[in-house]
Design a protein around this motif. Structure first.
Motif, short mmCIF file in Angstrom:
data_model
loop_
_atom_site.label_atom_id
_atom_site.label_comp_id
_atom_site.label_asym_id
_atom_site.label_seq_id
_atom_site.Cartn_x
_atom_site.Cartn_y
_atom_site.Cartn_z
N SER A 294 0.82 -1.21 0.00
CA SER A 294 0.00 0.00 0.00
C SER A 294 0.85 1.26 0.00
O SER A 294 2.03 1.24 0.34
CB SER A 294 -0.93 0.02 1.22
OG SER A 294 -0.18 0.12 2.41
N LEU B 208 -3.60 3.85 -2.37
CA LEU B 208 -3.92 2.54 -2.95
C LEU B 208 -3.50 1.42 -2.02
O LEU B 208 -2.55 1.57 -1.27
CB LEU B 208 -3.19 2.35 -4.29
CG LEU B 208 -3.68 3.11 -5.49
CD1 LEU B 208 -2.73 2.90 -6.66
CD2 LEU B 208 -5.08 2.67 -5.88
N ALA C 233 -3.10 -3.00 -2.28
CA ALA C 233 -3.20 -4.21 -3.09
C ALA C 233 -3.09 -5.42 -2.17
O ALA C 233 -2.15 -5.53 -1.40
CB ALA C 233 -2.07 -4.23 -4.13
N ILE D 170 -6.21 -8.04 -10.29
CA ILE D 170 -6.35 -6.75 -9.59
C ILE D 170 -5.14 -6.50 -8.70
O ILE D 170 -4.64 -5.37 -8.64
CB ILE D 170 -7.68 -6.72 -8.79
CG1 ILE D 170 -8.86 -6.68 -9.75
CG2 ILE D 170 -7.70 -5.55 -7.82
CD1 ILE D 170 -10.20 -6.99 -9.10
N TYR D 171 -4.67 -7.53 -8.03
CA TYR D 171 -3.49 -7.38 -7.19
C TYR D 171 -2.30 -6.86 -8.01
O TYR D 171 -1.64 -5.91 -7.61
CB TYR D 171 -3.13 -8.71 -6.52
CG TYR D 171 -1.78 -8.71 -5.86
CD1 TYR D 171 -1.57 -7.99 -4.68
CD2 TYR D 171 -0.70 -9.38 -6.42
CE1 TYR D 171 -0.32 -7.97 -4.07
CE2 TYR D 171 0.55 -9.37 -5.81
CZ TYR D 171 0.73 -8.66 -4.64
OH TYR D 171 1.97 -8.62 -4.06
N GLU E 186 -2.28 -5.36 -10.94
CA GLU E 186 -2.54 -4.01 -11.47
C GLU E 186 -2.28 -2.95 -10.40
O GLU E 186 -1.61 -1.94 -10.65
CB GLU E 186 -3.97 -3.90 -11.98
CG GLU E 186 -4.22 -4.63 -13.27
CD GLU E 186 -5.69 -4.66 -13.67
OE1 GLU E 186 -6.55 -4.11 -12.93
OE2 GLU E 186 -5.99 -5.26 -14.72
N LYS E 187 -2.82 -3.16 -9.22
CA LYS E 187 -2.64 -2.18 -8.14
C LYS E 187 -1.18 -2.15 -7.68
O LYS E 187 -0.65 -1.08 -7.38
CB LYS E 187 -3.57 -2.47 -6.97
CG LYS E 187 -5.00 -2.10 -7.27
CD LYS E 187 -5.86 -2.21 -6.04
CE LYS E 187 -7.26 -1.73 -6.33
NZ LYS E 187 -8.12 -1.78 -5.15
N LYS E 188 -0.56 -3.30 -7.62
CA LYS E 188 0.85 -3.36 -7.24
C LYS E 188 1.69 -2.52 -8.18
O LYS E 188 2.55 -1.75 -7.76
CB LYS E 188 1.33 -4.82 -7.25
CG LYS E 188 2.79 -4.99 -6.88
CD LYS E 188 3.19 -6.45 -6.97
CE LYS E 188 4.68 -6.55 -6.72
NZ LYS E 188 5.22 -7.82 -7.14
N LYS F 97 0.70 0.04 -10.03
CA LYS F 97 0.39 1.46 -9.80
C LYS F 97 1.09 1.98 -8.53
O LYS F 97 1.61 3.09 -8.52
CB LYS F 97 -1.12 1.67 -9.68
CG LYS F 97 -1.83 1.53 -11.00
CD LYS F 97 -3.33 1.70 -10.82
CE LYS F 97 -4.06 1.47 -12.12
NZ LYS F 97 -5.52 1.57 -11.96
#
Length: 118
Positions: free
Chosen positions: A16, A20, A22, A89-90, A92-94, A96
């Motif tokens: 995090s 954001l 993840a 999703i993990y 993608e967020k990671k 970002k």
């Protein structure tokens, strides 16, 4: 100098920054096990994998494979798509979060340079 541990927090199952967060799919597996009172060894037997595989997944040390996603769906009564989406999703967020961290680090370095030249 800016302390980056405040901007970028990492555990093996959760990554995090300020805006954001993840969660590795292993985070959800661990929560399910805790809620159901199931041991990792029991899940390993049901998935037909070693306890080490389950432990590594729960602690975010390995990535979720399609085979594991299928097994988790069968054991937990969910869909394979759920686990594949959690994994997607993990990552993608990671990505970002890591980009934001690099940007913040560059900005902090520039601020340090400006302060040191004054």
């Amino acid at each position: 100098m800016v302390k980056f541990n405040r901007m970028f927090k990492r555990s093996l199952t959760k990554l995090s920054d300020d805006s954001l967060i993840a969660f590795h799919p292993g985070y959800y597996v661990r929560r399910y096990l805790d809620t159901q009172g199931m041991k990792q060894s029991e899940l390993a037997k049901r998935l037909n994998v070693s306890e080490k595989v389950v432990s590594n997944l729960v602690h975010g040390k390995i990535n979720l494979t399609d085979e594991l996603a299928e097994g988790l769906a069968l054991v937990f009564g969910t869909s394979t798509a759920l686990w594949i989406n959690l994994n997607r999703i993990y990552f993608e967020k990671k990505r970002k979060i890591e980009i934001q961290f690099k940007i913040k680090k560059r900005l902090a370095n520039k601020q340090d340079i400006v302060q040191n030249t004054q």
